[in-house]
Design an enzyme around this catalytic site. Sequence first.
Site, PDB file in Angstrom:
ATOM      1  N   ALA A   1       4.495  13.759 -51.169  1.00 26.27           N
ATOM      2  CA  ALA A   1       5.158  12.911 -52.174  1.00 26.27           C
ATOM      3  C   ALA A   1       4.694  11.464 -52.072  1.00 26.27           C
ATOM      4  CB  ALA A   1       6.681  12.998 -52.015  1.00 26.27           C
TER       5      ALA A   1
ATOM      6  N   VAL B   1      -0.502   9.951 -54.482  1.00 30.18           N
ATOM      7  CA  VAL B   1      -1.147  10.978 -55.304  1.00 30.18           C
ATOM      8  C   VAL B   1      -0.138  12.034 -55.735  1.00 30.18           C
ATOM      9  CG1 VAL B   1      -2.913  12.792 -55.395  1.00 30.18           C
ATOM     10  CG2 VAL B   1      -3.416  10.625 -54.253  1.00 30.18           C
TER      11      VAL B   1
ATOM     12  N   HIS C   1     -17.775  16.530 -52.016  1.00 33.61           N
ATOM     13  CA  HIS C   1     -17.040  15.324 -52.407  1.00 33.61           C
ATOM     14  C   HIS C   1     -17.262  14.277 -51.325  1.00 33.61           C
ATOM     15  CE1 HIS C   1     -14.168  12.840 -54.391  1.00 33.61           C
ATOM     16  NE2 HIS C   1     -13.245  12.943 -53.452  1.00 33.61           N
TER      17      HIS C   1
END
Length: 307
Positions: free
Chosen positions: A11, A14, A176
């Site tokens: 939470a 993002v 990534h």
Amino acid sequence: MGRKKITVVGAGNVGATVAELLVLKELGDVVLVDIVEGLPQGKGLDLNEMAPVEGYDALVTGTNGYDETKDSDVVVITSGAPRKPGMSRDDLVEINQKIVASVTEQVAPRSPNAILVIVANPLDAMCTVAHRVSGFPRERVVGMAGVLDSARMRYFLADALQVSVENITAFVLGGHGDTMVPLPRYSTCAGIPIPELLSEEAIAAIVERTRHGGAEIVKLLGTSAWYAPASATVEMVEAIIRDKKKILPCAALLQGEYGIEGLFIGVPVKLGSGGVEQIIEIRLTEDEAAALKKSAAAVQELVNLLK
């Protein structure tokens, strides 16, 4: 038919932004999970109190446990330590492996038919962790990276050309990280190939900025980006929930495609209700293929670090 159920684990910046965008689009009811007491409950209540103003009926349930996640259609895993200035994604491997493994152990048995969307870094290695721990087929574990990297490239191209971002398509393959492979040859502005509109020097600068797009924001903010990553994640979730069969660049487990075996690598995939419904192989030049091979080797090094 009731509303779809989407669990978001983490939470923080993002995860909370993912939850916000999910309910604004009414993609389903959201379960927001975090270990910090009061955090997911407070953010969930805040989002529910926003609903009358924005006009959505999707509900957010904040919790510190996992029982509320039972029978989720999609589980988004954002939890993990963020990057700090000077840190590479590689530095996060050991810390985030434990977190992602623990989360997957909790969510997978409660939602055995869910599709897992991994956002935690280092992305490609964390997909491997979630896949191994869950035991799910490769179609139901997918990583968010390419959508974000492509979005960054699209913004940089639109800015350089002074056109609407909606005119721009962009393609980024590979891991990534700094070895990602932006493909200007497959990128367009209103259907016109980018190499016909920008000089080689301008394109090279945009490719380099795309590769370091995350680090640029970390340097400015002192922590990882969240608006664009959250938006990219929700585009993937929407493709799954609404069975859009949308072709998006995502981290998928390759089993021979592009000559790569057993690694999660960013490639174009068709995303729908079955998760990764097709991996699309495009023709690469020798240089592009060599760059993808180099990126795969960097991902393999990260995977080798997994305990």
